[in-house]
Design a protein around this motif. Sequence first.
Motif, PDB file in Angstrom:
ATOM      1  N   ALA A 443       0.385  31.444  15.707  1.00 27.92           N
ATOM      2  CA  ALA A 443      -0.792  32.039  14.822  1.00 27.92           C
ATOM      3  C   ALA A 443      -1.367  31.162  13.856  1.00 27.92           C
ATOM      4  CB  ALA A 443       0.526  33.269  14.467  1.00 27.92           C
ATOM      5  N   ARG A 444      -1.861  31.317  12.736  1.00 30.83           N
ATOM      6  CA  ARG A 444      -2.568  30.818  11.637  1.00 30.83           C
ATOM      7  C   ARG A 444      -3.685  31.943  11.481  1.00 30.83           C
ATOM      8  NH1 ARG A 444      -4.878  24.991  10.015  1.00 30.83           N
ATOM      9  NH2 ARG A 444      -4.150  24.710  11.629  1.00 30.83           N
ATOM     10  N   TYR A 445      -3.572  31.939  10.251  1.00 28.77           N
ATOM     11  CA  TYR A 445      -4.604  32.574   9.259  1.00 28.77           C
ATOM     12  C   TYR A 445      -4.921  30.996   8.124  1.00 28.77           C
ATOM     13  CZ  TYR A 445      -6.055  35.875   5.396  1.00 28.77           C
ATOM     14  OH  TYR A 445      -6.600  36.292   4.106  1.00 28.77           O
ATOM     15  N   THR A 446      -6.728  31.651   8.688  1.00 29.28           N
ATOM     16  CA  THR A 446      -7.141  31.043   7.460  1.00 29.28           C
ATOM     17  C   THR A 446      -8.666  31.432   6.721  1.00 29.28           C
ATOM     18  OG1 THR A 446      -7.262  29.185   9.399  1.00 29.28           O
ATOM     19  CG2 THR A 446      -9.087  29.378   8.382  1.00 29.28           C
ATOM     20  N   ILE A 447      -8.673  30.930   5.776  1.00 27.71           N
ATOM     21  CA  ILE A 447      -9.670  31.607   4.423  1.00 27.71           C
ATOM     22  C   ILE A 447     -10.778  30.712   4.732  1.00 27.71           C
ATOM     23  CG2 ILE A 447     -10.284  32.518   2.172  1.00 27.71           C
ATOM     24  CD1 ILE A 447      -7.832  32.986   2.123  1.00 27.71           C
ATOM     25  N   ASP A 448     -11.796  30.906   4.483  1.00 30.83           N
ATOM     26  CA  ASP A 448     -13.258  30.492   4.725  1.00 30.83           C
ATOM     27  C   ASP A 448     -14.241  30.550   3.549  1.00 30.83           C
ATOM     28  OD1 ASP A 448     -14.454  27.908   6.539  1.00 30.83           O
ATOM     29  OD2 ASP A 448     -15.603  28.798   5.868  1.00 30.83           O
ATOM     30  N   GLU A 449     -14.039  29.812   3.017  1.00 30.47           N
ATOM     31  CA  GLU A 449     -15.796  29.892   1.552  1.00 30.47           C
ATOM     32  C   GLU A 449     -16.393  29.246   1.973  1.00 30.47           C
ATOM     33  OE1 GLU A 449     -12.947  29.534  -1.939  1.00 30.47           O
ATOM     34  OE2 GLU A 449     -12.247  31.953  -1.479  1.00 30.47           O
ATOM     35  N   ARG A 450     -18.014  29.269   2.073  1.00 28.79           N
ATOM     36  CA  ARG A 450     -18.879  28.453   1.954  1.00 28.79           C
ATOM     37  C   ARG A 450     -19.669  29.387   0.648  1.00 28.79           C
ATOM     38  NH1 ARG A 450     -18.848  25.108   6.457  1.00 28.79           N
ATOM     39  NH2 ARG A 450     -16.658  25.737   7.629  1.00 28.79           N
ATOM     40  N   SER A 451     -20.150  27.872   0.359  1.00 24.51           N
ATOM     41  CA  SER A 451     -22.018  28.788  -0.046  1.00 24.51           C
ATOM     42  C   SER A 451     -23.307  26.902  -0.470  1.00 24.51           C
ATOM     43  CB  SER A 451     -21.629  27.996  -1.733  1.00 24.51           C
ATOM     44  OG  SER A 451     -21.547  26.756  -2.075  1.00 24.51           O
ATOM     45  N   PHE A 452     -23.964  27.623  -0.256  1.00 24.19           N
ATOM     46  CA  PHE A 452     -25.600  27.069  -0.091  1.00 24.19           C
ATOM     47  C   PHE A 452     -26.776  27.294  -0.945  1.00 24.19           C
ATOM     48  CE2 PHE A 452     -29.322  27.128   2.605  1.00 24.19           C
ATOM     49  CZ  PHE A 452     -29.640  25.741   3.254  1.00 24.19           C
ATOM     50  N   GLU A 453     -27.299  25.809  -0.954  1.00 20.32           N
ATOM     51  CA  GLU A 453     -28.695  26.545  -1.400  1.00 20.32           C
ATOM     52  C   GLU A 453     -29.883  25.623  -0.155  1.00 20.32           C
ATOM     53  OE1 GLU A 453     -29.437  24.377  -5.357  1.00 20.32           O
ATOM     54  OE2 GLU A 453     -27.820  25.699  -5.284  1.00 20.32           O
ATOM     55  N   GLY A 454     -31.139  25.733  -0.692  1.00 13.82           N
ATOM     56  CA  GLY A 454     -32.014  24.942  -0.078  1.00 13.82           C
ATOM     57  C   GLY A 454     -33.612  25.608   0.115  1.00 13.82           C
ATOM     58  N   CYS A 455     -34.561  24.917   0.631  1.00 19.30           N
ATOM     59  CA  CYS A 455     -35.220  25.865   0.945  1.00 19.30           C
ATOM     60  C   CYS A 455     -36.130  24.151   1.993  1.00 19.30           C
ATOM     61  CB  CYS A 455     -36.183  26.252  -0.127  1.00 19.30           C
ATOM     62  SG  CYS A 455     -36.826  25.125  -1.600  1.00 19.30           S
ATOM     63  N   SER A 456     -37.672  24.528   1.737  1.00 19.52           N
ATOM     64  CA  SER A 456     -38.477  23.902   2.152  1.00 19.52           C
ATOM     65  C   SER A 456     -39.611  23.573   0.880  1.00 19.52           C
ATOM     66  CB  SER A 456     -39.259  24.146   3.420  1.00 19.52           C
ATOM     67  OG  SER A 456     -38.263  24.266   4.789  1.00 19.52           O
ATOM     68  N   THR A 457     -40.613  22.128   0.919  1.00 19.36           N
ATOM     69  CA  THR A 457     -41.126  22.318   0.229  1.00 19.36           C
ATOM     70  C   THR A 457     -42.170  21.739   0.626  1.00 19.36           C
ATOM     71  OG1 THR A 457     -40.426  20.447  -0.947  1.00 19.36           O
ATOM     72  CG2 THR A 457     -39.134  21.725  -1.619  1.00 19.36           C
ATOM     73  N   GLU A 458     -43.315  21.562  -0.208  1.00 16.99           N
ATOM     74  CA  GLU A 458     -44.826  20.177   0.454  1.00 16.99           C
ATOM     75  C   GLU A 458     -44.629  19.380  -0.724  1.00 16.99           C
ATOM     76  OE1 GLU A 458     -49.539  19.788   1.016  1.00 16.99           O
ATOM     77  OE2 GLU A 458     -48.307  21.701  -0.164  1.00 16.99           O
ATOM     78  N   PRO A 459     -44.294  18.227  -0.051  1.00 18.53           N
ATOM     79  CA  PRO A 459     -43.664  16.637  -1.156  1.00 18.53           C
ATOM     80  C   PRO A 459     -45.682  16.178  -1.063  1.00 18.53           C
ATOM     81  CG  PRO A 459     -43.749  15.843   1.224  1.00 18.53           C
ATOM     82  CD  PRO A 459     -44.071  17.506   1.434  1.00 18.53           C
ATOM     83  N   ASN A 460     -45.162  15.583  -2.623  1.00 17.99           N
ATOM     84  CA  ASN A 460     -46.582  15.269  -3.356  1.00 17.99           C
ATOM     85  C   ASN A 460     -47.485  13.975  -2.567  1.00 17.99           C
ATOM     86  OD1 ASN A 460     -45.965  16.062  -5.850  1.00 17.99           O
ATOM     87  ND2 ASN A 460     -45.117  13.916  -6.957  1.00 17.99           N
ATOM     88  N   ASP A 461     -46.972  13.326  -1.289  1.00 17.66           N
ATOM     89  CA  ASP A 461     -47.379  12.174  -0.449  1.00 17.66           C
ATOM     90  C   ASP A 461     -48.504  13.242   0.613  1.00 17.66           C
ATOM     91  OD1 ASP A 461     -45.676  13.342   1.143  1.00 17.66           O
ATOM     92  OD2 ASP A 461     -45.132  10.716   1.790  1.00 17.66           O
ATOM     93  N   SER A 462     -48.344  14.923   0.971  1.00 20.80           N
ATOM     94  CA  SER A 462     -48.823  15.865   1.534  1.00 20.80           C
ATOM     95  C   SER A 462     -50.525  15.242   1.432  1.00 20.80           C
ATOM     96  CB  SER A 462     -48.366  16.580   1.576  1.00 20.80           C
ATOM     97  OG  SER A 462     -48.793  17.581   2.712  1.00 20.80           O
ATOM     98  N   THR A 463     -51.341  15.187   2.609  1.00 24.77           N
ATOM     99  CA  THR A 463     -52.555  15.464   2.509  1.00 24.77           C
ATOM    100  C   THR A 463     -52.820  16.623   3.123  1.00 24.77           C
ATOM    101  OG1 THR A 463     -52.735  14.368   4.534  1.00 24.77           O
ATOM    102  CG2 THR A 463     -52.638  13.093   2.206  1.00 24.77           C
ATOM    103  N   GLY A 464     -54.972  16.979   2.853  1.00 21.65           N
ATOM    104  CA  GLY A 464     -55.014  18.827   3.339  1.00 21.65           C
ATOM    105  C   GLY A 464     -55.237  19.028   2.377  1.00 21.65           C
ATOM    106  N   VAL A 465     -55.807  20.586   2.880  1.00 24.45           N
ATOM    107  CA  VAL A 465     -56.519  21.399   2.000  1.00 24.45           C
ATOM    108  C   VAL A 465     -54.569  21.864   0.532  1.00 24.45           C
ATOM    109  CG1 VAL A 465     -56.607  24.306   1.051  1.00 24.45           C
ATOM    110  CG2 VAL A 465     -57.847  21.977   3.083  1.00 24.45           C
ATOM    111  N   GLY A 466     -53.250  21.850   0.983  1.00 24.62           N
ATOM    112  CA  GLY A 466     -52.512  21.911   0.660  1.00 24.62           C
ATOM    113  C   GLY A 466     -51.693  23.615   1.233  1.00 24.62           C
ATOM    114  N   ILE A 467     -50.417  22.945   2.155  1.00 25.79           N
ATOM    115  CA  ILE A 467     -49.388  24.304   2.315  1.00 25.79           C
ATOM    116  C   ILE A 467     -49.042  24.599   1.172  1.00 25.79           C
ATOM    117  CG2 ILE A 467     -46.638  24.176   3.473  1.00 25.79           C
ATOM    118  CD1 ILE A 467     -47.135  21.675   4.416  1.00 25.79           C
ATOM    119  N   THR A 468     -49.224  24.752   0.031  1.00 30.11           N
ATOM    120  CA  THR A 468     -48.761  25.205  -1.567  1.00 30.11           C
ATOM    121  C   THR A 468     -49.537  25.838  -1.051  1.00 30.11           C
ATOM    122  OG1 THR A 468     -49.607  23.518  -2.781  1.00 30.11           O
ATOM    123  CG2 THR A 468     -46.660  23.242  -2.749  1.00 30.11           C
TER     124      THR A 468
END
Length: 772
Positions: A443-468
Amino acid sequence: MKIKDTKLIYCALAAGALSGQLYAAPVLEEIVVTAQKRSESVNDVPIAISAFTGNRLNELGVTDTRDLGNLIPGLTYSDSGYSTPIYTLRGIGFNDATYNATSTVGIYVDEVNLPYAVMSKGANLDIERVEVLKGPQGILYGRNTTGGLINYVSNKPSQEFEAGISAGYSSYNTYESEGYISGPLTDNLAGRLAVRGIYSDEGWQYSLTRPNDELGEKNKFSYRGALEWSPAETLEMRLVAEGWRDKSDPQAPQPIGVVPQNATIGAAAISPSISSHPLVDADTDDNRVADWDPAFEWQLNQYFDQVSLKTRWDFSADSALTLILSHGEVGDDSSYLPQSGYSVSNAEQILDASIKTTALEARIDGIWGNDIDWMIGGNISHDEGFEGHTLFVDTNSALYPVLGNNLIGSRIYTYGDFNADQYAIFANTSWQLSSTFKLDAGARYTIDERSFEGCSTEPNDSTGVGITALFSAVAATRGSINLIQKNECVTLDENGGNDVVKNSLNENNVSSRIALNWTPADDILIYLSASRGFKSGGFPVLSSSDQAQYAAVKQEELLAYELGAKNTLWDKRIQLNSALFYYDYRDKQLLTRILDPIFGPLPVLQNAPKSKVQGVEMDMTVTPFEGLLMSLAASYIETEIEEFESTGFDGQPTNFAGLPFNFSPELEYTFLVDYSFPISSNIELGFAADYSYTGETNSTLDQNPLFAHDSYNLINARIRLASLDERWKITLFGQNLTDELSTVSIIQAGDGAARYTGMTRVYGVSANYNFF
């Protein structure tokens, strides 16, 4: 009694078909493995195991873990699209394109875990053997091994001087070289160093729209150095540094169909450069044809380095302490990846990623009386990583709802940071109940702890009207007046907020296994086992408009039952193994979709409440007379989702109950034959061939016909001339002799169905020489 790890013993296999040695009698003798972290005969282990020696892997042209899928029925490899592998064993896999996604099939090298599949791309350098353990292995190995385990055992530093070199040349102007040197440095210190390089200056793929343009050059290097110190008879320490570099061209996919990314608007949003783009016939037999945007220099820039220290101290006559400390780093330093299969930028990307993992295991094993072997231990690990994806979407339908390039935007940047900590304690024992019955339990007892942060953005070199600008308008419809700027998150919550997504997941579980072994005769083992394993939850890194896409997927649970037998027959000339298994699968982690009102179906990870897997496997090895070896292995596996409702590939509500898993062919089998005979007092001539069959499957849960994988057959052959004293060998080889098209995976990348194929036909010659 002194407890020591021993090396693999391959004795008396006719003409050395597996080990490369010539034997005096046609007898299959004992193979010693460490599948249960102690040395024992493979026929005494109540686990279904497929094993290959390092020599056999070299002969079969296996250069990394991905190649094992063509040798072992039930083990499949698919491409995530990020030039990172996804492994599936007995139908148990995790089809997530996230770079830091953990696999359901564990990878170990000398008991050191490679927790992320991309780390395995160079694992088989200078290998003594590889053991593939099938079914949940979480008791002794933990770390997400619900499907099974691939366990590499490397060659250790020798007490006598040894050295060897090899070189090869094959199709597409490919050069391969490898060398090792090993021996004592002092009375109690020995060392070993091995390196390998694979290079080509001719691409094996050609462009659909520019037939003279090629892709597929190779530039790979791997290394392993080891020092083994034995200051006392009861103490042994081994320090290993290993790693690889891959600066090859990435594989480009074949565009086999137009599938609008923005399914809500459909064909009206498709760019003329996509709607008029030529496609590869889905029924083609050509592995080589593909396409990519010529405006970029497509190249991988991947790396992996790891240092580990293993210490074993026999502190009493029947007990030993083992400590294993490791630290590894893997990443991509701006790898350029063509993903859509088109000759324009539709879903291509630059990948930047790095993962650092540190782990410590401590265990004590021993013998109690004459009947009980036992082991107790624990391990801790800490992982931290980052991945960032710059997507080139100049012609993607999701970002311009009327015809015309770049109306809204041309670039999207998505990133994710994560931390993962695991803590586990385990115990395992084998109790000889009688002369014919033995009980294994753990048998094995396991504790798993995770954290996350992130998202999507529009970079400066994007062209067009603007995703933002678009997402500012969407945010307003949700009640938030917020003018989003470039490089700010465009991943919105239900109220229109655009803060960076931050989340955490804390889980625990108890894995267990019990097996009853019956040995009615010395050469027969029959076992019945039940085991429970877990794969930890996590967070995807996906191009996202909605924070719901970053919701955590929780841990999955597998309850496995297996009945198996291992039989040695005909005076040790035949080894016949078989297994019958059934898996009760809960909360299977699946990459599915949610319906976005603007962008249509978008990827998301979800749990399927209930699924099942059932199947049968067999393998037989026979040496009827001296010099001839034949081997047959087969698996038949049925997978089924029993309960799961979600969004289908087309964005419509779908009940997936009754459908099979994706990337899970039902029938697979392989056949190998090897025959050698002496032609002089010191030279032998050998002929070998292998055949493998992989049944049909699909890349999608919906079983979409456009994403279907046809069945395929692969045939390889070799002719070798070698000295009987193993001093030298020359081999002529051919791989995929019939030039059969094999589908590795089909993904939707942007506005297309992009198919990744296996390698085309290859011929070559290799030579090696040993000094000892």
